[in-house]
Write a protein that holds these residues in place. Structure first.
Motif, PDB file in Angstrom:
ATOM      1  N   UNK A   1      -3.308  13.577   0.193  1.00 27.65           N
ATOM      2  CA  UNK A   1      -4.285  12.549   0.557  1.00 27.65           C
ATOM      3  C   UNK A   1      -4.902  11.824  -0.616  1.00 27.65           C
ATOM      4  N   UNK A   2      -4.266  11.864  -1.786  1.00 31.42           N
ATOM      5  CA  UNK A   2      -4.848  11.202  -2.959  1.00 31.42           C
ATOM      6  C   UNK A   2      -4.836   9.682  -2.805  1.00 31.42           C
ATOM      7  N   UNK A   3      -3.775   9.132  -2.193  1.00 35.67           N
ATOM      8  CA  UNK A   3      -3.722   7.683  -1.981  1.00 35.67           C
ATOM      9  C   UNK A   3      -4.775   7.247  -0.978  1.00 35.67           C
ATOM     10  N   UNK A   4      -4.992   8.034   0.070  1.00 39.11           N
ATOM     11  CA  UNK A   4      -6.000   7.690   1.071  1.00 39.11           C
ATOM     12  C   UNK A   4      -7.400   7.723   0.469  1.00 39.11           C
TER      13      UNK A   4
ATOM     14  N   UNK B   1       1.891  -3.007   4.446  1.00 42.92           N
ATOM     15  CA  UNK B   1       1.983  -1.575   4.696  1.00 42.92           C
ATOM     16  C   UNK B   1       3.278  -1.272   5.446  1.00 42.92           C
ATOM     17  N   UNK B   2       3.654  -0.023   5.421  1.00 45.03           N
ATOM     18  CA  UNK B   2       4.851   0.424   6.119  1.00 45.03           C
ATOM     19  C   UNK B   2       4.514   1.631   6.979  1.00 45.03           C
TER      20      UNK B   2
ATOM     21  N   UNK C   1       0.783   4.169   6.599  1.00 50.74           N
ATOM     22  CA  UNK C   1       0.420   4.843   5.357  1.00 50.74           C
ATOM     23  C   UNK C   1      -0.938   4.344   4.870  1.00 50.74           C
ATOM     24  N   UNK C   2      -1.613   5.183   4.122  1.00 46.96           N
ATOM     25  CA  UNK C   2      -2.899   4.794   3.553  1.00 46.96           C
ATOM     26  C   UNK C   2      -4.105   5.474   4.153  1.00 46.96           C
ATOM     27  N   UNK C   3      -3.931   6.244   5.214  1.00 45.67           N
ATOM     28  CA  UNK C   3      -5.058   6.968   5.783  1.00 45.67           C
ATOM     29  C   UNK C   3      -5.852   6.143   6.775  1.00 45.67           C
ATOM     30  N   UNK C   4      -6.907   6.782   7.306  1.00 44.54           N
ATOM     31  CA  UNK C   4      -7.737   6.143   8.325  1.00 44.54           C
ATOM     32  C   UNK C   4      -8.668   5.089   7.746  1.00 44.54           C
TER      33      UNK C   4
ATOM     34  N   UNK D   1       0.825  -1.201   0.000  1.00 47.25           N
ATOM     35  CA  UNK D   1       0.000   0.000   0.000  1.00 47.25           C
ATOM     36  C   UNK D   1       0.863   1.256   0.000  1.00 47.25           C
ATOM     37  N   UNK D   2       1.976   1.202   0.716  1.00 44.80           N
ATOM     38  CA  UNK D   2       2.841   2.380   0.818  1.00 44.80           C
ATOM     39  C   UNK D   2       3.510   2.708  -0.513  1.00 44.80           C
TER      40      UNK D   2
END
Length: 323
Positions: A255-258, A289-290, A307-310, A239-240
């Motif tokens: 926040x585009x990835x999230x 994930x990292x 990484x990846x948001x909530x 994901x990271x």
């Protein structure tokens, strides 16, 4: 002078008897529902056992005893760089390929003839070494599972980090098929030239590797695989390292990835539920994930965060942290 309070007895009120003769039953309402997708989502309590989570036995004692990997769940493996996250997913993929996708029990190879134990010790040691080097049992043996079909689970590996090595995966038990077919460079190109989409490296299609350029392209591969019951284990590595279309087009926003993951993960969950109802499959999603460092107001607070948001944090069913 205190006033005298007169208590009045409450007169009993007759209970109102409701007329239940005109009420409809569950079956009447379900028959009136015309949408097929709504009917597929409704099941009785006896049919709800389809959604029962079944365990995947990896052979790693700490995972099998204390946490356990369940089919049909979303699992996140998070750690610092170079902690063995991709290696752990290769072990999980090898364990899935040794599991029957119909009964979800391990496919075991066992010696069928007891007379081989009474043979000469030197012959026994020579054949055992041959078994370890070639991987083919020289003794009369059988491969069986709980149902007897020996139908291996299908694994989809989304390699966003470009870290998959078939020779390294074979050392850890993954069935990668014939290496000569892989070395022949049988690419499958998409609509755009010079875009590597994926290559099938297993003869029986038990392992498929896909290297998408972005998260938006990967969802076009993951969602049909899960919805149609083709993939039993989906590994996203990682994901990271995954990019989005904004990164490729040069219009990156904060926040585009999230946002892309917040759009993708609920669709994966709904497709898993539909596949369980329609085909009885229980697709497991493993996300690597990292940790990333972010700004903190409190200096005593740990700056490392996932990484990846909530959305990723609240969607996963289980998080395994490697330390």
């Amino acid at each position: 002078m205190a006033k005298k309070v007169i208590k009045q007895k409450a007169t009993p009120v007759a209970a109102e008897v409701l007329d239940v003769k005109n009420r409809h039953t569950f079956g009447d309402v379900i028959n009136e529902i015309s949408a097929s997708n709504v009917k597929d989502a409704i099941s009785g309590a006896a049919e709800a056992r389809k959604f029962k989570a079944l365990r995947l036995f990896t052979g790693i004692l700490d995972i099998d005893l204390f946490c356990g990997l369940m089919f049909g769940k979303t699992i996140q493996i998070v750690a610092q760089p170079h902690y063995g996250k991709s290696l752990l997913t290769l072990i999980i993929a090898a364990a899935a390929q040794r599991t029957c996708r119909r009964c979800y029990t391990p496919i075991i190879t066992w010696v069928d003839d007891y007379s081989v134990f009474l043979a000469n010790r030197k012959d026994w040691e020579a054949k055992t070494k041959e078994w370890q080097t070639t991987g083919v049992c020289p003794f009369p043996s059988k491969r069986t599972c709980g149902c007897g079909n020996n139908d291996k689970c299908r694994v989809l590996l989304v390699d966003a980090e470009d870290s998959f090595d078939p020779y390294w995966a074979n050392l850890w038990g993954c069935d990668v098929g014939d290496f000569s077919a892989y070395d022949a460079v049988n690419y499958e190109q998409g609509d755009k030239p010079n875009v590597w989409v994926g290559v099938k490296i297993s003869k029986d299609e038990s392992l498929i590797v896909c290297r998408p350029p972005s998260i938006n392209v990967s969802q076009d591969v993951i969602l049909p695989m899960i919805a149609n019951g083709a993939a039993d284990l989906v590994i996203y590595d990682s994901v990271a390292a995954a990019a989005v279309d904004e990164d490729l087009e040069g219009t990156h926003k904060l926040g585009s990835r999230a946002r892309a993951l917040a759009y993708l993960l609920p669709k994966i969950l709904s497709n898993k539920m539909l596949a369980t109802t329609a085909f009885g499959s229980r697709a497991m999603l493993v996300l690597i994930n990292q940790f990333r460092q972010g700004p903190t107001q409190n200096p005593k607070q740990d700056p490392n965060r996932e990484a990846g948001g909530l959305a990723l944090k609240y969607t996963v069913d289980q998080t395994i942290k490697l330390t």
